[in-house]
Enzyme design. Structure first.
Site, PDB file in Angstrom:
ATOM      1  N   ASP A 101       0.832  -1.200   0.000  1.00 58.06           N
ATOM      2  CA  ASP A 101       0.000   0.000   0.000  1.00 58.06           C
ATOM      3  C   ASP A 101       0.875   1.262   0.000  1.00 58.06           C
ATOM      4  O   ASP A 101       2.051   1.227   0.394  1.00 58.06           O
ATOM      5  CB  ASP A 101      -0.888   0.032   1.249  1.00 58.06           C
TER       6      ASP A 101
HETATM    7  N1  URA Z   1      -1.413  -6.010   3.782  1.00 56.87           N
HETATM    8  C1  URA Z   1      -1.897  -4.755   3.805  1.00 56.87           C
HETATM    9  O1  URA Z   1      -2.950  -4.496   4.364  1.00 56.87           O
HETATM   10  N2  URA Z   1      -1.197  -3.792   3.186  1.00 56.87           N
HETATM   11  C2  URA Z   1      -0.005  -4.016   2.579  1.00 56.87           C
HETATM   12  O2  URA Z   1       0.607  -3.084   2.050  1.00 56.87           O
HETATM   13  C3  URA Z   1       0.496  -5.327   2.570  1.00 56.87           C
HETATM   14  C4  URA Z   1      -0.237  -6.311   3.173  1.00 56.87           C
END
Ligand code: URA
Length: 231
Positions: A101
């Site tokens: 993310d």
């Molecule tokens: N899980 C998440 O919620 N975000 C990420 O960036 C990676 C795994």
């Protein structure tokens, strides 16, 4: 190899663009101007495009320490993208192995080998990913068994695969998951009534983010590291 193909492999130009630079007399081989696309290039030949010697770019296997604020996408009108952090030729050939993310930091693999990235990210291969998680509320001990059993995420039909939670401090834990659903870690904590405040990926399979790789820095994987991921 044909000269136009050689130019494409070195630069990322299309065949027709390679033909154009040849017609425009911008290419030399061993100092001689060349225009013929079908010429054969030998290993010993030095091909130069506008003063720049060309070399074939092989497959790349990169680890990046992703900082927050960079998007795992090939293009975005609003945010900087992880590829902005790379000083690599033909960057458009590269892709990320899965995604982190915008606000997640840590270990991100980048490659131009589609088969390799498929193998690593495919759920079939169960490659574990370990995240350090910081939460808004204290993490209850019951979270360990809930995650080990698998929990239902909102809007999904199947529970998550068993995951290992190691509580490090009241608001901090290491979570190892064996699949890669959309926003999985954040949604797992949301499902037990907590909120992820900060998320950092430390490990993919046996490969740990090296302590000496600064945020925003990257390097090629070593042969030993590639082997770790193949296990
Ligand atoms: N899980 C998440 O919620 N975000 C990420 O960036 C990676 C795994």
């Amino acid at each position: 190899m044909r000269l136009d193909k050689f130019i494409c492999d070195c630069t990322g130009l299309t065949r027709s663009q390679a033909g154009k630079v040849l017609r425009q007399k911008r290419v030399t081989i061993n100092g001689q101007l060349v225009k013929q696309a079908s010429l054969q290039v030998a290993d010993s030949d030095q091909v130069v495009l506008e003063g720049k010697p060309l070399t074939i770019v092989g497959l790349r296997y990169i680890m990046l320490h992703k900082p927050a604020g960079y998007l795992c996408a090939n293009d975005d009108p609003e945010h900087p993208i992880v590829f902005n952090l790379l000083d690599e030729p033909i960057v458009e050939r590269l892709h990320t192995v899965g995604r982190l993310d915008l606000d997640t930091t840590g270990l991100l693999l980048i490659t131009d080998d589609g088969q390799w990235s498929h193998r690593i990210s495919s759920p079939k291969h169960h490659i574990a990913k370990t995240y350090r998680v910081w939460t808004a509320d204290p993490i209850g001990d019951d979270a360990v068994s809930l995650f080990a059993e698998g929990i239902m995420l909102r809007g999904e039909k199947d529970p998550t695969k068993p995951a290992e939670l190691d509580i490090v401090a009241a608001h901090e834990a290491l979570l190892t998951i064996h699949e890669g659903r959309y926003h999985q870690v954040k949604r797992m904590f949301a499902a037990i009534g907590n909120k992820v405040e900060q998320l950092h990926r430390e490990k993919i399979g046996g490969l740990q983010l090296p302590a000496d790789l600064a945020e925003g820095a990257y390097r090629q994987l070593t042969a030993a590291e590639l082997e770790l991921l193949a296990k």
